[in-house]
Design a protein around this motif. Sequence first.
Motif, PDB file in Angstrom:
ATOM      1  N   LEU A  31      13.025  45.173  55.276  1.00 12.72           N
ATOM      2  CA  LEU A  31      14.281  44.932  55.915  1.00 12.72           C
ATOM      3  C   LEU A  31      15.001  43.676  55.551  1.00 12.72           C
ATOM      4  CD1 LEU A  31      13.295  45.877  59.553  1.00 12.72           C
ATOM      5  CD2 LEU A  31      14.665  47.203  57.898  1.00 12.72           C
ATOM      6  N   VAL A  32      14.512  42.580  55.474  1.00 14.56           N
ATOM      7  CA  VAL A  32      15.127  41.589  54.803  1.00 14.56           C
ATOM      8  C   VAL A  32      15.561  41.483  53.463  1.00 14.56           C
ATOM      9  CG1 VAL A  32      14.689  39.061  54.171  1.00 14.56           C
ATOM     10  CG2 VAL A  32      13.942  39.704  56.197  1.00 14.56           C
ATOM     11  N   ARG A  33      14.738  42.368  52.596  1.00 14.79           N
ATOM     12  CA  ARG A  33      15.280  42.672  51.189  1.00 14.79           C
ATOM     13  C   ARG A  33      16.504  43.628  50.965  1.00 14.79           C
ATOM     14  NH1 ARG A  33      10.403  42.319  49.484  1.00 14.79           N
ATOM     15  NH2 ARG A  33       9.683  44.621  49.968  1.00 14.79           N
ATOM     16  N   THR A  34      16.397  44.727  52.053  1.00 12.91           N
ATOM     17  CA  THR A  34      17.321  45.764  52.297  1.00 12.91           C
ATOM     18  C   THR A  34      18.571  44.714  52.716  1.00 12.91           C
ATOM     19  OG1 THR A  34      16.033  47.211  52.694  1.00 12.91           O
ATOM     20  CG2 THR A  34      18.053  47.745  53.331  1.00 12.91           C
ATOM     21  N   ARG A  35      18.579  43.882  53.944  1.00  7.06           N
ATOM     22  CA  ARG A  35      19.651  43.193  54.197  1.00  7.06           C
ATOM     23  C   ARG A  35      20.188  42.533  53.326  1.00  7.06           C
ATOM     24  NH1 ARG A  35      17.918  39.350  58.175  1.00  7.06           N
ATOM     25  NH2 ARG A  35      18.278  37.944  56.526  1.00  7.06           N
ATOM     26  N   LEU A  42      24.565  41.435  49.422  1.00  4.57           N
ATOM     27  CA  LEU A  42      25.150  41.215  47.912  1.00  4.57           C
ATOM     28  C   LEU A  42      26.222  42.485  47.665  1.00  4.57           C
ATOM     29  CD1 LEU A  42      24.813  39.756  45.344  1.00  4.57           C
ATOM     30  CD2 LEU A  42      22.911  41.454  44.813  1.00  4.57           C
ATOM     31  N   ARG A  43      26.086  43.891  48.103  1.00  2.00           N
ATOM     32  CA  ARG A  43      26.640  44.737  47.855  1.00  2.00           C
ATOM     33  C   ARG A  43      28.165  44.583  48.833  1.00  2.00           C
ATOM     34  NH1 ARG A  43      22.680  49.838  48.724  1.00  2.00           N
ATOM     35  NH2 ARG A  43      21.671  49.649  46.775  1.00  2.00           N
ATOM     36  N   ASP A  44      28.212  43.828  49.946  1.00  2.00           N
ATOM     37  CA  ASP A  44      29.420  43.913  50.837  1.00  2.00           C
ATOM     38  C   ASP A  44      30.161  42.544  50.028  1.00  2.00           C
ATOM     39  OD1 ASP A  44      30.746  43.888  53.154  1.00  2.00           O
ATOM     40  OD2 ASP A  44      29.977  42.045  53.737  1.00  2.00           O
ATOM     41  N   VAL A  45      29.457  41.542  49.710  1.00  2.00           N
ATOM     42  CA  VAL A  45      30.082  40.628  48.869  1.00  2.00           C
ATOM     43  C   VAL A  45      30.678  41.224  47.604  1.00  2.00           C
ATOM     44  CG1 VAL A  45      29.781  38.774  47.387  1.00  2.00           C
ATOM     45  CG2 VAL A  45      28.730  38.678  49.493  1.00  2.00           C
ATOM     46  N   GLU A  65      35.454  43.198  45.063  1.00  2.00           N
ATOM     47  CA  GLU A  65      36.239  44.474  44.238  1.00  2.00           C
ATOM     48  C   GLU A  65      37.398  44.789  45.019  1.00  2.00           C
ATOM     49  OE1 GLU A  65      36.978  47.617  41.582  1.00  2.00           O
ATOM     50  OE2 GLU A  65      35.616  45.817  41.531  1.00  2.00           O
ATOM     51  N   GLN A  66      37.464  44.884  46.366  1.00  2.00           N
ATOM     52  CA  GLN A  66      38.636  45.100  47.257  1.00  2.00           C
ATOM     53  C   GLN A  66      39.666  44.052  46.912  1.00  2.00           C
ATOM     54  OE1 GLN A  66      37.854  44.650  51.435  1.00  2.00           O
ATOM     55  NE2 GLN A  66      39.468  46.059  52.020  1.00  2.00           N
ATOM     56  N   ASN A  67      39.310  42.861  46.838  1.00  2.00           N
ATOM     57  CA  ASN A  67      40.256  41.637  46.539  1.00  2.00           C
ATOM     58  C   ASN A  67      40.849  42.004  45.256  1.00  2.00           C
ATOM     59  OD1 ASN A  67      39.629  40.657  49.040  1.00  2.00           O
ATOM     60  ND2 ASN A  67      38.305  38.931  48.168  1.00  2.00           N
ATOM     61  N   ARG A  68      39.878  42.179  43.887  1.00  2.00           N
ATOM     62  CA  ARG A  68      40.745  42.355  42.798  1.00  2.00           C
ATOM     63  C   ARG A  68      41.552  43.630  42.958  1.00  2.00           C
ATOM     64  NH1 ARG A  68      39.948  45.757  38.763  1.00  2.00           N
ATOM     65  NH2 ARG A  68      38.222  46.672  39.467  1.00  2.00           N
ATOM     66  N   LEU A  69      41.047  44.669  43.399  1.00  2.00           N
ATOM     67  CA  LEU A  69      42.083  45.805  43.408  1.00  2.00           C
ATOM     68  C   LEU A  69      43.138  45.421  44.469  1.00  2.00           C
ATOM     69  CD1 LEU A  69      39.467  48.735  44.122  1.00  2.00           C
ATOM     70  CD2 LEU A  69      41.035  48.301  42.045  1.00  2.00           C
ATOM     71  N   GLN A  70      42.939  44.836  45.073  1.00  2.00           N
ATOM     72  CA  GLN A  70      44.429  44.311  46.324  1.00  2.00           C
ATOM     73  C   GLN A  70      45.345  43.451  45.206  1.00  2.00           C
ATOM     74  OE1 GLN A  70      43.416  42.944  49.999  1.00  2.00           O
ATOM     75  NE2 GLN A  70      45.566  43.654  50.679  1.00  2.00           N
ATOM     76  N   GLU A  71      44.873  42.483  44.570  1.00  2.00           N
ATOM     77  CA  GLU A  71      45.446  41.643  43.590  1.00  2.00           C
ATOM     78  C   GLU A  71      46.199  42.559  42.569  1.00  2.00           C
ATOM     79  OE1 GLU A  71      47.164  38.534  42.389  1.00  2.00           O
ATOM     80  OE2 GLU A  71      46.038  38.241  44.113  1.00  2.00           O
ATOM     81  N   GLN A  72      45.518  43.471  42.040  1.00  2.00           N
ATOM     82  CA  GLN A  72      45.910  44.437  40.969  1.00  2.00           C
ATOM     83  C   GLN A  72      47.030  45.238  41.577  1.00  2.00           C
ATOM     84  OE1 GLN A  72      43.101  47.143  39.345  1.00  2.00           O
ATOM     85  NE2 GLN A  72      44.348  47.766  37.860  1.00  2.00           N
TER      86      GLN A  72
END
Length: 144
Positions: A92-96, A101-104, A109-116
Motif C-alpha cells: 500500500l505504501v508503494r502504491t501510495r 508520483l503520478r499525481d505530481v 503536465e496540467q501546469n505545462r498544458l495550461q501554460e501552453q
Amino acid sequence: MKPFEDFKAQTHKDDLIQSVQSKIHSNLLRTLDNVRSTQRQKVLNVINLSEEREEELIGQIIEAQMESRRLKMDLEITNAELSFYKQHEEDLVRTRNQLDLRDVTLREEQNRLQEQKFRHIRFVQTEMQRRLEEIERRREAEPP
C-alpha cells in the motif's frame, strides 16, 4: 512334703509366669504384626496416592504441553498474519508513493498544458490584434 509342695507351687508359679510371658509375647508379636500391617497399608496408601498424584500431574503436564503447542501454533499463525499485513502495508505504501508520483507528474503536465494554452491564447490574441491593426491600416490606406 513341704519341699515337694513348695516345688510344685514354685513350678506352678513358674508355669503361670511363663504362660503370662508367652501370652504377653504372643500379644506383642500380634500387636507388632498389626502395627507392621497398618504401617504397610499406610505406605501402600501413600504410594497409591503418590501414583494417583503422579498420574494427575502427568495429565496436567500433558495438558500444559498441548496448550503450549496450541499457543505456539496460534503464535505462528499470528506471525504469518502479521507478516502478511506488513507485506500488504508495504504494498500500500508503494502504491501510495506511485500514486503520489503520478499525481505530481499529472500536476506538472496540467501546469505545462495550461501554460501552453495561455501562450497559445496570447499568440492568438496578438495575431488577432496584429490582423485587426493590419485591416485598419488597409482601410485607412484605401481611398474613400
